[in-house]
Design an enzyme around this catalytic site. Structure first.
Site, short mmCIF file in Angstrom:
data_model
loop_
_atom_site.label_atom_id
_atom_site.label_comp_id
_atom_site.label_asym_id
_atom_site.label_seq_id
_atom_site.Cartn_x
_atom_site.Cartn_y
_atom_site.Cartn_z
N GLU A 73 0.82 -1.21 0.00
CA GLU A 73 0.00 0.00 0.00
C GLU A 73 0.85 1.26 0.00
OE1 GLU A 73 -4.15 -1.34 2.03
OE2 GLU A 73 -2.49 -1.04 3.43
N TYR A 119 -11.39 18.10 20.06
CA TYR A 119 -10.12 17.54 19.61
C TYR A 119 -10.25 16.81 18.27
CZ TYR A 119 -7.78 19.03 23.78
OH TYR A 119 -7.23 19.82 24.76
#
Length: 210
Positions: A73, A119
């Site tokens: 990948e 966050y």
């Protein structure tokens, strides 16, 4: 940071991610951009048992300069770096809750997860969904590159997240935040929820520009 230090740091983060169950078996891969190419974890390697000396080093054309054969990948990392020239590291995981969200029918492909926490907004931001392609399909690289022009984090359908950061630490922290937000999203399904408002999200972007 020297190349040696980066190799050690990739192994350290890989072990941490594996030990906490954020990736399993030989899934997942990490990379760091170098002036002459990139470091990327080897194919069929367990992130929990990385040997820093065997981490693959590739040039800008994908040729192996050192280490073992790279992850199959690696092309995803190359495509993401092409789209995000200011990012220095990429983390790709098959983390359970993120993958679970990626297969839910009807989620928003433009931005998969709602603004549950500050966050998530600060570290992940917009999260586009990339359509499913079989592993190794070159069309996946093209789709990732297109999506990455909009965000430093993307979610591959039936596969997992790919997150870029200005450092390896930043990329790891962002993918961890993404996984925790995916977990929260699944826990809250069916409940009345109170997400951050558009105004609150805009305020976060103003306070903490990426």
């Amino acid at each position: 940071m020297s190349e040696r230090d980066l190799r050690e740091r990739i192994a350290m983060h890989g072990k941490s991610l594996f030990d906490r169950g954020l990736t399993a078996g030989s899934s997942g891969n990490l990379s760091v951009r170098l002036p002459d190419g990139m470091l990327v974890t080897p194919t069929n390697s367990c992130l929990g048992r990385l040997d820093p000396d065997r981490i693959s080093k590739l040039d800008h054309n994908g040729n192996v300069l050192a280490g073992d054969k790279p992850s199959k990948e690696a092309f995803l990392h190359h495509s993401m770096y092409q789209a995000r020239p200011n990012e220095q590291s990429i983390v790709h995981l098959h983390s359970t809750h993120s993958v679970a969200v990626s297969v839910i029918d009807g989620i928003d492909p433009e931005n998969v997860l709602p603004p549950i926490t500050a966050y998530h907004v600060m570290r992940v931001g917009k999260l586009p969904l990339v359509p499913y392609f079989a592993p190794g399909d070159e069309r996946l690289a093209e789709a990732v590159e297109r999506a990455a022009t909009l965000s430093h984090a993307v979610l591959l359908s039936n596969h997992g997240p790919v997150v870029a950061g200005k450092s390896l630490d930043a990329a790891v922290y962002a993918v961890e935040e993404l996984e925790e937000t995916a977990k929260l999203f699944l826990l809250l399904r069916g409940e009345q929820t109170r997400y951050l408002t558009d105004a609150q999200v805009a305020d976060l972007h103003e306070r903490f520009p990426s």
